[in-house]
Design a protein around this motif. Structure first.
Motif, PDB file in Angstrom:
ATOM      1  N   GLY A  56       1.623   7.465  -6.398  1.00 49.21           N
ATOM      2  CA  GLY A  56       0.250   8.550  -6.771  1.00 49.21           C
ATOM      3  C   GLY A  56      -1.272   7.501  -7.506  1.00 49.21           C
ATOM      4  O   GLY A  56      -2.150   7.639  -7.784  1.00 49.21           O
ATOM      5  N   LEU A  57      -0.956   6.300  -6.607  1.00 45.64           N
ATOM      6  CA  LEU A  57      -2.123   5.456  -7.052  1.00 45.64           C
ATOM      7  C   LEU A  57      -3.179   5.518  -5.324  1.00 45.64           C
ATOM      8  O   LEU A  57      -2.702   5.743  -4.778  1.00 45.64           O
ATOM      9  CB  LEU A  57      -2.150   4.284  -7.172  1.00 45.64           C
ATOM     10  N   SER A  58      -4.591   4.726  -5.783  1.00 47.93           N
ATOM     11  CA  SER A  58      -5.342   4.951  -4.266  1.00 47.93           C
ATOM     12  C   SER A  58      -5.302   3.419  -3.375  1.00 47.93           C
ATOM     13  O   SER A  58      -6.656   3.114  -4.301  1.00 47.93           O
ATOM     14  CB  SER A  58      -6.423   5.466  -4.682  1.00 47.93           C
ATOM     15  N   ILE A 105       5.735  -0.813 -12.008  1.00 45.89           N
ATOM     16  CA  ILE A 105       4.712  -0.782 -11.004  1.00 45.89           C
ATOM     17  C   ILE A 105       4.889  -1.825 -10.070  1.00 45.89           C
ATOM     18  O   ILE A 105       5.303  -2.435  -9.095  1.00 45.89           O
ATOM     19  CB  ILE A 105       3.049  -0.476 -10.919  1.00 45.89           C
ATOM     20  N   VAL A 106       5.266  -3.518 -10.824  1.00 47.14           N
ATOM     21  CA  VAL A 106       5.724  -4.564 -10.479  1.00 47.14           C
ATOM     22  C   VAL A 106       6.924  -4.204  -9.697  1.00 47.14           C
ATOM     23  O   VAL A 106       6.991  -4.746  -9.058  1.00 47.14           O
ATOM     24  CB  VAL A 106       5.517  -5.281 -11.177  1.00 47.14           C
ATOM     25  N   ALA A 107       7.643  -3.806 -10.677  1.00 44.68           N
ATOM     26  CA  ALA A 107       9.331  -3.095 -10.735  1.00 44.68           C
ATOM     27  C   ALA A 107       9.341  -2.704  -9.503  1.00 44.68           C
ATOM     28  O   ALA A 107      10.003  -2.916  -8.777  1.00 44.68           O
ATOM     29  CB  ALA A 107       9.360  -2.722 -11.761  1.00 44.68           C
ATOM     30  N   GLU A 108       8.377  -1.827  -8.820  1.00 43.44           N
ATOM     31  CA  GLU A 108       9.002  -1.066  -7.876  1.00 43.44           C
ATOM     32  C   GLU A 108       7.894  -0.870  -6.704  1.00 43.44           C
ATOM     33  O   GLU A 108       8.485  -2.126  -5.712  1.00 43.44           O
ATOM     34  CB  GLU A 108       7.423   0.444  -7.748  1.00 43.44           C
ATOM     35  N   LEU A 109       7.321  -2.417  -6.589  1.00 40.84           N
ATOM     36  CA  LEU A 109       6.750  -3.669  -5.768  1.00 40.84           C
ATOM     37  C   LEU A 109       7.815  -4.512  -5.023  1.00 40.84           C
ATOM     38  O   LEU A 109       8.129  -4.759  -3.818  1.00 40.84           O
ATOM     39  CB  LEU A 109       5.630  -4.737  -5.957  1.00 40.84           C
ATOM     40  N   VAL A 110       8.280  -5.237  -5.750  1.00 39.40           N
ATOM     41  CA  VAL A 110       9.074  -6.134  -5.799  1.00 39.40           C
ATOM     42  C   VAL A 110      10.605  -5.561  -5.589  1.00 39.40           C
ATOM     43  O   VAL A 110      11.349  -5.681  -4.247  1.00 39.40           O
ATOM     44  CB  VAL A 110      10.241  -6.826  -7.427  1.00 39.40           C
ATOM     45  N   SER A 120       1.052  -0.819   0.322  1.00 42.83           N
ATOM     46  CA  SER A 120       0.048   0.540  -0.411  1.00 42.83           C
ATOM     47  C   SER A 120       0.840   1.083   0.097  1.00 42.83           C
ATOM     48  O   SER A 120       0.201   2.488  -0.830  1.00 42.83           O
ATOM     49  CB  SER A 120      -0.889  -0.033   1.529  1.00 42.83           C
ATOM     50  N   SER A 121       2.230   0.883   0.364  1.00 44.02           N
ATOM     51  CA  SER A 121       3.318   2.198   0.720  1.00 44.02           C
ATOM     52  C   SER A 121       3.244   2.576  -0.416  1.00 44.02           C
ATOM     53  O   SER A 121       3.333   3.807  -1.562  1.00 44.02           O
ATOM     54  CB  SER A 121       4.063   2.037   1.687  1.00 44.02           C
ATOM     55  N   VAL A 122       3.833   1.554  -1.487  1.00 48.09           N
ATOM     56  CA  VAL A 122       4.483   1.774  -2.779  1.00 48.09           C
ATOM     57  C   VAL A 122       3.526   2.193  -3.645  1.00 48.09           C
ATOM     58  O   VAL A 122       3.534   3.275  -4.812  1.00 48.09           O
ATOM     59  CB  VAL A 122       5.217   0.169  -3.274  1.00 48.09           C
ATOM     60  N   LEU A 123       2.153   1.547  -3.790  1.00 51.79           N
ATOM     61  CA  LEU A 123       1.208   1.992  -4.797  1.00 51.79           C
ATOM     62  C   LEU A 123       1.159   3.815  -3.990  1.00 51.79           C
ATOM     63  O   LEU A 123       1.194   4.709  -4.976  1.00 51.79           O
ATOM     64  CB  LEU A 123      -0.275   1.575  -4.711  1.00 51.79           C
TER      65      LEU A 123
END
Length: 336
Positions: A261-263, A299-304, A254-257
């Motif tokens: 700029g996502l909700s 987005i997936v790359a940032e999560l990983v 949730s912090s990464v999203l």
């Protein structure tokens, strides 16, 4: 001249139908409210909206069958209704269901209707009537009296009447009304073939599936007002998207999203202990970057990169049905 799709003899227009501020009032009731319609030449244009949204009233004003209370109409590059004698012979139309002499055959009805046209050539009438009946799948019933026709057959006979002469614009109001699935497919194929020949086809419908299958462009009416119009692909992209992430690391995810700029919204735990995290994306979000947001793969790359274990990731786009319901606040028939 060469017109749409390179058809010889067709004149070229930027817009086959154009209205500005088109309005129709019946006493205190406003049936059509300041309509600005733009139908590109060569398009199959879906005029979509719930029953009672003003579609048929608009068509009647376009064809000069009803006087507008305000606003202007241009068909084939000319002002209407002032140029109707020049324009209407180049327009075929099926509006509010066809009416025929019930005790005459389909062929005899079309002969009478063709004879009423000042520009129809009597020398080619028999050939043109036969061809029109074959195009709509009524060649086998050409000699049958119309009172024995089904509702769908009468609908197809009405389309045949609109095709007795070459048309630059074909206006069809609910063309698949009363047709069985086979008849519906035949009409769709007919519309596609006409468009391939360069005819602009304007299809009014409350059936979402019909518009999705045959149209290149669409406009959405609601309570007499135009709420959206444009290429069909653009209307599909204009709705919101939702990202769905399955992970055991709901908090860090949730912090990464949020940082992107996502909700994020944390959902219920899954049977295996993972948590579903959903995030609302901006309208038009696709797999590529856009609207100030990163692409899905980024987005997936940032999560990983943040150590979030990604067990599942998907982009769920708002359906065209969802988008239209959102625009109109009313439901649509999505199948016949």
């Amino acid at each position: 001249m060469t017109g749409p799709a390179g058809v010889p003899g067709r004149r070229t227009y930027g817009l086959t139908i154009e209205t500005q501020g088109l309005t129709k009032r019946f006493g205190q009731q406003v049936a059509v409210d300041s309509l600005d319609l733009a139908v590109p030449s060569g398009a199959v244009f879906g005029f979509l909206g719930p029953n009672g949204s003003g579609k048929t009233t608009t068509i009647r004003m376009l064809l000069g069958l009803a006087a507008a209370s305000a606003g202007t109409v241009r068909l084939l590059g000319k002002e209407m209704p002032g140029s109707f004698q020049d324009v209407l012979p180049r327009v075929g139309a099926l509006v509010e269901g066809p009416a025929f002499y019930p005790f005459l055959s389909g062929t005899a009805n079309l002969h009478r209707l063709d004879a009423a046209g000042r520009h129809a050539d009597p020398a080619t009438r028999r050939e043109r009537v036969g061809l029109a009946l074959e195009r709509v799948g009524l060649g086998h019933a050409a000699g049958k009296r119309v009172h024995a026709y089904s509702l769908g057959m009468k609908q197809r006979l009405g389309i045949a009447n609109a095709l007795l002469s070459p048309r630059e614009l074909l206006v069809l109001d609910e063309p698949t009304n009363g047709l069985d699935p086979q008849g519906t497919r035949e009409v769709r194929n007919l519309v596609r073939s006409l468009a391939a020949d360069g005819t602009t086809v304007f299809v009014s419908s409350h059936l979402l599936a019909e518009v999705e299958q045959i149209c290149t462009h669409a406009a959405v009416m609601s309570a007499g007002r135009l709420v959206a119009q444009g290429p069909l692909a653009e209307l599909r992209r204009s709705g919101s998207s939702r990202l769905r992430l399955v992970t055991p690391d709901a908090g860090p995810a949730s912090s990464v999203l949020a940082a992107l700029g996502l909700s994020p919204e944390t959902g219920a735990a899954q049977p295996d202990g993972d948590v579903l995290v959903a995030a609302l994306a901006t309208p038009g979000f696709q797999s590529e970057a856009g609207a100030g947001q990163p692409a899905a793969e980024d987005i997936v790359a940032e999560l990983v990169k943040a150590g979030v274990r990604v067990r599942g990731f998907a982009v769920e786009r708002e359906s065209l049905e969802d988008r239209f319901v959102e625009l109109t606040g009313e439901g649509f028939d999505v199948a016949q």
